[in-house]
Scaffold this active site. Sequence first.
Site, mmCIF file in Angstrom:
data_model
loop_
_atom_site.group_PDB
_atom_site.id
_atom_site.type_symbol
_atom_site.label_atom_id
_atom_site.label_comp_id
_atom_site.label_asym_id
_atom_site.label_seq_id
_atom_site.Cartn_x
_atom_site.Cartn_y
_atom_site.Cartn_z
ATOM 1 N N LYS A 188 0.839 -1.200 0.000
ATOM 2 C CA LYS A 188 0.000 0.000 0.000
ATOM 3 C C LYS A 188 0.877 1.255 0.000
ATOM 4 O O LYS A 188 0.713 2.129 -0.833
ATOM 5 C CB LYS A 188 -0.909 -0.007 1.238
ATOM 6 C CG LYS A 188 -1.708 1.253 1.384
ATOM 7 C CD LYS A 188 -2.629 1.272 2.591
ATOM 8 C CE LYS A 188 -3.278 2.650 2.691
ATOM 9 N NZ LYS A 188 -4.147 2.792 3.861
ATOM 10 N N GLU A 194 10.868 -4.529 4.167
ATOM 11 C CA GLU A 194 11.049 -5.921 3.756
ATOM 12 C C GLU A 194 10.667 -6.112 2.283
ATOM 13 O O GLU A 194 11.367 -6.765 1.516
ATOM 14 C CB GLU A 194 10.201 -6.870 4.622
ATOM 15 C CG GLU A 194 10.522 -6.850 6.117
ATOM 16 C CD GLU A 194 9.610 -5.921 6.886
ATOM 17 O OE1 GLU A 194 9.318 -4.812 6.391
ATOM 18 O OE2 GLU A 194 9.190 -6.314 7.988
ATOM 19 N N GLY A 247 -4.540 -1.439 5.102
ATOM 20 C CA GLY A 247 -3.832 -2.614 4.588
ATOM 21 C C GLY A 247 -4.501 -3.908 5.001
ATOM 22 O O GLY A 247 -4.699 -4.809 4.188
ATOM 23 N N LYS A 480 9.931 -0.301 13.799
ATOM 24 C CA LYS A 480 10.518 -0.070 12.470
ATOM 25 C C LYS A 480 11.633 0.971 12.560
ATOM 26 O O LYS A 480 12.698 0.828 11.971
ATOM 27 C CB LYS A 480 9.448 0.431 11.498
ATOM 28 C CG LYS A 480 8.434 -0.601 11.055
ATOM 29 C CD LYS A 480 7.420 0.048 10.107
ATOM 30 C CE LYS A 480 6.342 -0.935 9.661
ATOM 31 N NZ LYS A 480 5.312 -0.306 8.807
HETATM 32 O O1 F6P Z 1 2.383 -3.787 10.030
HETATM 33 C C1 F6P Z 1 2.330 -2.471 9.653
HETATM 34 C C2 F6P Z 1 1.797 -2.376 8.234
HETATM 35 O O2 F6P Z 1 1.719 -1.025 7.855
HETATM 36 C C3 F6P Z 1 0.444 -3.056 8.080
HETATM 37 O O3 F6P Z 1 -0.618 -2.270 8.527
HETATM 38 C C4 F6P Z 1 0.443 -3.309 6.598
HETATM 39 O O4 F6P Z 1 -0.536 -4.249 6.198
HETATM 40 C C5 F6P Z 1 1.874 -3.815 6.400
HETATM 41 O O5 F6P Z 1 2.667 -3.048 7.319
HETATM 42 C C6 F6P Z 1 2.390 -3.688 4.969
HETATM 43 O O6 F6P Z 1 2.293 -2.347 4.568
HETATM 44 P P1 F6P Z 1 2.348 -2.020 2.988
HETATM 45 O O7 F6P Z 1 1.165 -2.701 2.342
HETATM 46 O O8 F6P Z 1 2.288 -0.529 2.926
HETATM 47 O O9 F6P Z 1 3.650 -2.573 2.454
#
Ligand code: F6P
Length: 517
Positions: A188, A194, A247, A480
Amino acid sequence: MNEQALKPGFLSRSVGPLHINLDRQLYSESHVQSFQESQANQRLSSFVKKMFEGGIVNPTEKRPATHWALRASAHVELSSPIDNLVVNGRDELALVRHVQSQMEAFVDEVRSGQYTTPDGVPYESVLHLGIGGSDLGPRLLNDVFSKLEITDKPALEIQFAANVDFHEMKAALAALNPKTTLVIIASKSFSTRETLHNAQHIFKWLDAAGPQYRPKALVAATCKPAKALEFGVDAQRIFEFSESVGGRYSLWGPVSIGIRMVHGNTAFNELLEGAALMDQHVRENKSAQCIPTLLAMSDLYNLDHGVASLLLSPYDSRLSLLSPYLQQLWMESLGKGVDNDGRVLNKPACPILWGDVGTNGQHAFFQMLHQSRIASSVELIAVVHPNHDEVNSHQVLLSHALAQSEAFSVGRLNSEAELNNPDINFRSCPGKRPVQMVFLDALTPYSLGVLLCMWEHRTVALAALQNINPFDQWGVELGKGIAEQLEQCVPPGHASAENPVTAHLISHFLLNAGTRE
Ligand code: F6P
């Protein structure tokens, strides 16, 4: 023997292929009646109305919550109170419908072999990169769909790599050919460490096969299309969704494009139709008839009575990934410490959700639930019609589900006298665990959509009843931020960590690995 608080059938409710029974909760009928008139329930009703009208229901990020709009294609007779959903000057319903038709067209091209690799052959595999809400939903859907008899046969293989632990990526790549693999970067924010780290590795993997492979292989699902473009994804293959879709509420949209590719658009759209049925149920039903509201009311009652654990056990091995998926939805939404007015909460806002499929759990942790002093509510899911002809196996399975429901509620040898009799009380089971039973007529993409959407609305309802925000997740930023600094300190980095214990852990356990005295 425990007295039954509610008479049988008092709290049996159904919507489409999903049925619940709450007769084994510990509250009385009068609690249900008084809940109707409660201020918390009034707050819930206006919250739901506001959410479906695109109002700001996520105050800390000043956003609406429009995940329900992702079911828009199935909302053909969307009786939503609004014609269009304008957020920051953009019509979100129009965006959803446009992206949905883009996705369906591209998916058909991939599945039909019309969209080919640079060598002119059909793609054979999909590699899904994403984590959290950009992984758990697609992974669950793929796991279930691959065990159902659905309309379209799987056209491609799919592998998932979420973790930055390279063991997962290594296993995924072992099954893939860089010349015939589409790579979906699902993120998102398009900034998750990662996912972007893994994508960089995949670029090298693709480029090693030849520079021509990467441009055609990359697909992105994000609400940051400009970032995806910058990352080298072709604009035609960037599938956008709105910032106002959380997300953990996003499996209905572009993050699941790989599931469409593998299992076809038909099954996926049936999932959306099931969710749309539950949306309609929530919009149209008043609390005592509304399944998510009744479940949230029970969750709140149990929390108020010190029950901070919710065991979820689906008696269907095809739902083995349901718990991990719901854990993020439930605990990233409800695991909060203050309410919307900044008041510090004096108890947990949700029970810890955990569990594994039945009957396996009966041979692992049910013992603790039957006899320990840990207070836990129990939720069992049973699928009435299996996808096989082994009648007797299913008879045994359902007998166990019903037996566990009864045993957790009724218990045994739990009268005062029996409990105080040392000759027999080692066999005593207190019972009085609140039990929720959920039945699905059958497990299909449609009924899965109803079930997952029910959980979304139940999560939002429990938040609204406590005036907390289910759509933000400020807590995850802390770790993070520290991890970013420590990347310079963990070998081969050699900066010194600020925190003295962390510095010791690095020097004692990482730097001297193998030479420790
Ligand atoms: O765990 C934190 C978070 O922001 C979740 O809410 C989200 O689903 C996940 O990390 C991955 O985020 P993104 O879809 O922005 O990579």
